[in-house]
Motif scaffolding. Structure first.
Motif: not given
Length: 523
Positions: A217, A213, A307-313
């Motif tokens: 960038e 988190a 958690f990764l999907r929610e942030r597009g990571l």
């Protein structure tokens, strides 16, 4: 595009203890879904069958003979170049949450006058990882734990004492409120004293989320390294009771294995873990908890992947899931690890490459022989960073991830260990400490294990996939043993001997001498 790498490792997780690997009872839906998004490698092998040696090979991309950290608590030389040292010059943050088993080379640091409290000196002592949340766990009973963030967290949650790791997270309570130590496997069926959310696996998952988190960038590589399902075999509720004795698969062993035993194997069978796990009472008590710990890891990974999907990571992160070695759990009349049966040296390996080039291989299974030392060159490849062939002895998995045929598929894999650290083995063998080296070479059909000064072992994996019949002294297989010994010698000759100079510089060396006017032997 790959900007980040999430490198997940479980400790002492067998290759065959996942739903996607065919276990008929174990529930691992999130890891199974990960395999459906990427490539699952069925023939992945570690370079050392103990935590330390295996991890040092994985972190350096080098065989044990090359990095020299042969066993647990053997310092990793400050002269070795690890993953973080390859990444940081390119602006990639490389950190760890959890266990590494890196033993600091303090003597080397003193010799070089390194400041090990900060900067490059600190990173060298941490195996190249920024210690965002370094915790190797394993605090024995009676040990006073200070300065450990997980133990401080437990105290803040009301789980106090000198050693809350042991007294709460890895122990249970008896019927009369007495402490039942997790180091005693007889209590494996009891729930840990902490609720599930306060146990190690969820805590480390949350710390991984904290790290991710705060990155913004900046590209990153995070090594999320769970200490479970490694012993102590203690699980919190409800994971302690998810599985029962009926879910335990039969041990892979035979009475014939204990007849005319190899002296080193015989020594390991005399150790306490092996004697314990040779009893069905122990297996039926411990293995259900081992399975529960794996399902807990799976549940936490589900939260992390969300958690990764929610942030597009997830669209820009290479995800790797693996283990540092397996666990005998009574197979071959053995407990723990340290020898070279596939139960130990073969590990789960799942790789998810988010790029479009990997779409054709999603959900596939790859049966090519691969090694843990292949991960560092794979990470560099995925991030678009230059390789370091003078250092790295592994090979990038990227061609296999993108459905490309390898120019020269690997014909054999290798693993090394020493039994010098086990008195029950070394003393009966009569071998000095420096002659206790064991080296495995494994092809698709044959597994050959060389022991200095002692007979080798040989297994025909085509006829005997369970490795129950040792052909190391079979006259009919003398030719095979000679062929495998020659393969081992050829491998030893091929180690990277010039790691501190680039291949391009070696190629230019003579021309530079001439250009500089150096005239050796001129008349």
């Amino acid at each position: 595009m790959v900007r980040n790498v999430l490198f997940i490792m479980a400790d002492q997780l067998r290759w065959d203890y996942l739903g996607c690997a065919g276990h008929p009872r174990l529930r691992t839906p999130n890891i199974d879904a990960l395999a459906a998004r990427g490539v699952r490698f069925t023939q992945a092998f570690v370079q050392g069958p103990v935590c330390g040696a295996s991890r040092m090979s994985t972190y350096t991309g080098r065989y044990v003979s090359s990095h020299g950290s042969m066993w647990n608590f053997v310092p990793l030389s400050v002269g070795q170049k690890t993953l973080g040292a390859h990444l940081r010059p390119h602006g990639v943050r490389c950190a760890v949450v959890g266990k590494t088993h890196v033993e600091a080379d303090l003597e080397g640091a003193r010799r070089l006058a390194l400041n090990t409290a900060k900067g490059e000196g600190l990173l060298a002592m941490e195996g190249g990882f920024e210690p965002f949340e370094r915790d190797d766990g394993i605090w024995p009973p009676g040990f006073k734990v200070e300065g450990n963030r997980y133990c401080d967290y437990l105290r803040a949650r009301g789980h106090g004492g000198d050693n809350p790791w042991h007294e709460h997270a890895n122990s249970a309570l008896g019927d009369d409120g007495e402490l039942l130590s997790g180091w005693e496997m007889r209590w494996a069926g009891r729930p840990a004293r902490v609720p599930a959310q306060d146990s190690e696996t969820p805590y480390m998952t949350r710390r991984a989320m904290d790290f991710i988190a705060e990155q913004g960038e900046r590209p990153w590589v995070l090594h999320l390294s769970y200490i479970k399902p490694h012993w102590p075999y203690v699980a919190p509720a409800p994971y302690h009771a998810m599985y029962g004795a009926d879910d335990v698969l039969p041990a892979q062993r035979s009475e014939a294995e204990r007849e005319d035993e190899h002296p080193v194997v015989q020594g390991f069978r005399q150790t306490e873990p092996s004697r314990s796990f040779s009893r069905e009472e122990v297996r039926s008590t411990v293995i259900p908890t081992y399975m529960g710990l794996i399902t807990q890891i799976d549940d936490e990974l589900g939260r992390l992947f969300d958690f990764l999907r929610e942030r597009g990571l997830d669209r820009e992160t290479l995800i790797v899931f693996t283990s540092d070695h397996g666990d005998y759990l009574g197979d071959h009349w053995l407990g723990e690890k340290e020898l070279f049966h596939d139960t130990i040296v073969k590990v789960p390996l799942i790789v998810v490459d988010p790029r479009a080039e990997a779409d054709a291989t999603r959900g596939t299974v790859c049966d090519e022989l691969v090694e843990s030392i292949d991960l560092v060159p794979t990470f560099l490849d995925a991030l678009g960073l230059p390789g370091a062939p003078e250092w790295l002895e592994g090979r990038s998995l990227q061609p296999l991830l993108h459905g490309q045929a390898e120019a020269a598929p690997r014909e054999a894999v290798f693993s090394e260990n020493s039994y010098a650290f086990r008195d029950e083995v070394r003393l009966p063998s009569g071998q000095p400490v420096d002659a206790c080296q064991m080296t495995m070479v494994r092809t698709r059909r044959w597994k050959y294990i060389d022991y200095q000064g002692l007979p080798p072992q040989l297994f025909d994996l085509a006829q005997d996939p369970g490795e129950l019949e040792d052909l190391g002294r079979s006259e009919a297989h003398a030719g095979v043993r000679a062929e495998m010994a020659a393969r081992l010698f050829a491998w030893l000759r091929a180690r990277k001997r010039f790691p501190t100079i680039r291949h391009e510089d070696i190629e230019q060396w003579n021309r530079r001498e001439v250009k500089a006017g150096i005239q050796i032997g001129h008349w």
